[in-house]
Design a protein around this motif. Structure first.
Motif, PDB file in Angstrom:
ATOM      1  N   SER A  52      -3.592  -2.312   7.905  1.00 21.85           N
ATOM      2  CA  SER A  52      -4.734  -2.239   7.538  1.00 21.85           C
ATOM      3  C   SER A  52      -5.816  -1.218   8.305  1.00 21.85           C
ATOM      4  O   SER A  52      -6.702  -0.579   8.506  1.00 21.85           O
ATOM      5  N   SER A  53      -5.232  -0.884   8.881  1.00 23.30           N
ATOM      6  CA  SER A  53      -5.292   1.037   9.870  1.00 23.30           C
ATOM      7  C   SER A  53      -5.677   2.033   9.064  1.00 23.30           C
ATOM      8  O   SER A  53      -4.708   2.294   7.854  1.00 23.30           O
ATOM      9  N   LYS A  54      -5.975   2.968   9.342  1.00 21.30           N
ATOM     10  CA  LYS A  54      -6.358   3.670   8.443  1.00 21.30           C
ATOM     11  C   LYS A  54      -5.024   5.327   8.157  1.00 21.30           C
ATOM     12  O   LYS A  54      -4.378   4.955   9.566  1.00 21.30           O
ATOM     13  N   ASP A  57      -8.304   9.656  10.237  1.00 20.84           N
ATOM     14  CA  ASP A  57      -9.444   9.862  10.136  1.00 20.84           C
ATOM     15  C   ASP A  57      -9.677  11.484  10.298  1.00 20.84           C
ATOM     16  O   ASP A  57      -9.769  12.165  11.014  1.00 20.84           O
ATOM     17  N   HIS A 101       2.899   5.574   9.223  1.00 16.51           N
ATOM     18  CA  HIS A 101       1.820   4.413   7.984  1.00 16.51           C
ATOM     19  C   HIS A 101       2.987   3.983   6.863  1.00 16.51           C
ATOM     20  O   HIS A 101       3.521   4.495   5.897  1.00 16.51           O
ATOM     21  N   TYR A 467      -9.205   7.758   3.260  1.00 16.80           N
ATOM     22  CA  TYR A 467      -8.545   8.574   4.571  1.00 16.80           C
ATOM     23  C   TYR A 467      -9.638   8.430   6.042  1.00 16.80           C
ATOM     24  O   TYR A 467      -9.602   8.180   6.256  1.00 16.80           O
TER      25      TYR A 467
END
Length: 467
Positions: A52-54, A57, A101, A467
């Motif tokens: 769920s995280s990017k 950034d 990731h 992203y």
């Protein structure tokens, strides 16, 4: 939250780096500083594994250079406090790419192996050099053990084999050309290229660009690299190689080196190593196998057959920081002829490589490398091997290729994707096009290909924004 202890370190002021070890009474301050840093790193590692995280950034270069939310790249004249340094550490990770990731799909070196990460931390703490046994006894022996294990897996006998860990596959490939040239023309070490005939080396159209770069760096010249045609699957065509060698000889040139690729960068193709080895033996040429990407498949009893014939190579590049998942950097050049590395590179610097030391100076490996100082790249791989075992690496490779085959099968069933190859992937590379609705009924041809290319470029821009 993460800098709470640092803020409590002193009632008068937030401490500076001057308060850390080796300062007197700096032990407690150092412990607190490291504990807060570990908290930042652990938080980052855990977040990296959350889907769920990017992944990133994203900010444009000018935004990062101008500063964001107190994060500045500019260097101060006066020292900043530890609290600010911890904030800088956190922000550096915040604005970087999370290569560990699950949704990071980019270069071939990705993922985050926790054991390998621990090994990298220890290596930095030890902060030593790989040129002599006296300054790096344990790591020197670890490198010997790892290289011997990798040579055994390639298929060389106990009497054969040498090697060194390098700063990446490009340097490993450069070593192979350097050694091949010295093997055939040892006078090049002292007299240079003017004493040699016009040398020619051969590599496939789908090989890594580092082969041409090596020729350029070593003074052979990129125009003296003959690019051999490949078949539709990206494999070198042996008959084309033989024809190219004969043509070069007819032109008065001297062929000396062939680079075969085991796992090409884009297609994941494996050149037919045995057929290429036959040609090299027939013409007396050095055979190098660039297995930077595909070398990991040697760990798998199921897939190592794709590198059949690699044992006939004179040198091999193998990057554990790719398929085996070791943290960057971790690349090895393996050389079949023992002692050639030292003969080629030795300069006998007396301040480092004295012959009257109280131990076996053959363990002073620095004189067989191009570099003087050399980073410790072996410990993280050694520790990972301890944690996984050879069988664990094999299972890891099998799972990766099983996932690739699953993706291939899924894409093959969908009208909105088109596979580049109808056959199953050889490696974990799965090549495909996304077909937007506007092009799905368009017949194949140059115009459709052009519009597909435009769509992919547009999608790439959108990915940055997402992203």
């Amino acid at each position: 939250g993460s800098i709470a202890n640092i803020e409590k370190m002193s009632p008068d002021r937030v401490p500076l780096c001057l308060d850390l070890l080796p300062a007197l009474s700096g032990e407690d301050t150092t412990k607190d500083f490291f504990q807060e840093l570990v908290n930042i790193l652990l938080s980052y590692v855990c977040k990296s594994f959350r889907r769920s995280s990017k992944v990133l950034d994203f900010h444009h270069p000018h935004q990062l250079r101008e500063g964001l939310e107190g994060f500045s790249l500019e260097l101060p004249d006066q020292p900043e406090n530890l609290e600010q340094l911890l904030v800088d550490c956190r922000d550096t990770l915040k604005y970087g790419v999370k290569t560990g990731h699950p949704r990071f799909f980019n270069q071939l070196s990705s993922g985050l192996d926790v054991i390998g990460l621990a090994g990298e931390w220890l290596t930095s703490t030890a902060n030593t050099n790989m040129f002599t046994y006296e300054v790096s006894p344990v790591f020197i022996l670890m490198e010997e053990v790892l290289l011997r294990k990798m040579q055994e897996i390639v298929g060389w006998s106990e009497e054969e084999g040498d090697g060194v860990f390098c700063p990446g596959g490009t340097m490993s490939n450069l070593y192979s050309v350097l050694l091949a040239r010295y093997h055939f023309f040892p006078e090049v070490k002292t007299k240079g290229m003017t004493a040699l005939p016009r040398l020619i080396l051969f590599t496939s159209a789908h090989s890594h660009y580092s082969v041409k770069k090596s020729a350029a760096v070593l003074g052979i010249g990129s125009e003296n690299v003959v690019v051999v045609k490949c078949n539709d699957r990206g494999k070198m065509i042996p008959a084309e190689l033989e024809s190219s060698i004969i043509t070069a000889k007819d032109q008065g040139c001297v062929p000396f080196y062939v680079n075969a690729t085991a796992g090409t960068t884009v297609y994941g193709a494996f050149d037919p190593l045995n057929a290429i080895a036959d040609i090299c033996e027939s013409h007396g040429l050095w055979l190098h196998v660039d297995a930077a990407w595909g070398g990991g498949l040697l760990m798998s009893n199921l897939h190592r057959v794709k590198l059949q014939g690699i044992e006939r190579a004179w040198s091999v590049t193998w990057n554990p920081h790719k398929m085996m998942g070791a943290p960057l950097q971790c690349s090895a050049i393996l050389v079949k002829k023992r002692g050639l590395l030292k003969d080629c590179n030795q300069m006998c610097a007396e301040y480092l490589f004295q012959t009257d030391k109280h131990y076996d100076t053959s363990y002073d490996t620095g004189d067989k490398t191009i570099q003087c100082g050399r980073h410790v790249d072996v410990f993280k791989l050694w520790l990972m091997w301890k944690a996984k075992g050879s069988e664990g690496f094999g299972s890891q490779v099998n799972k990766c290729l099983e996932n690739a085959e699953h993706l291939f099968d899924k894409l093959n069933q969908r009208p909105d994707f088109e596979l580049v190859f109808k056959s199953k992937p050889e490696h974990s590379n799965v090549c495909f096009w996304y077909i937007p609705p506007s092009l799905r009924n368009m017949p194949p041809g140059p115009e459709r290909n052009r519009r597909l290319h435009e769509v992919m470029l547009h999608l790439g821009s959108l990915m940055l924004v997402i992203y």
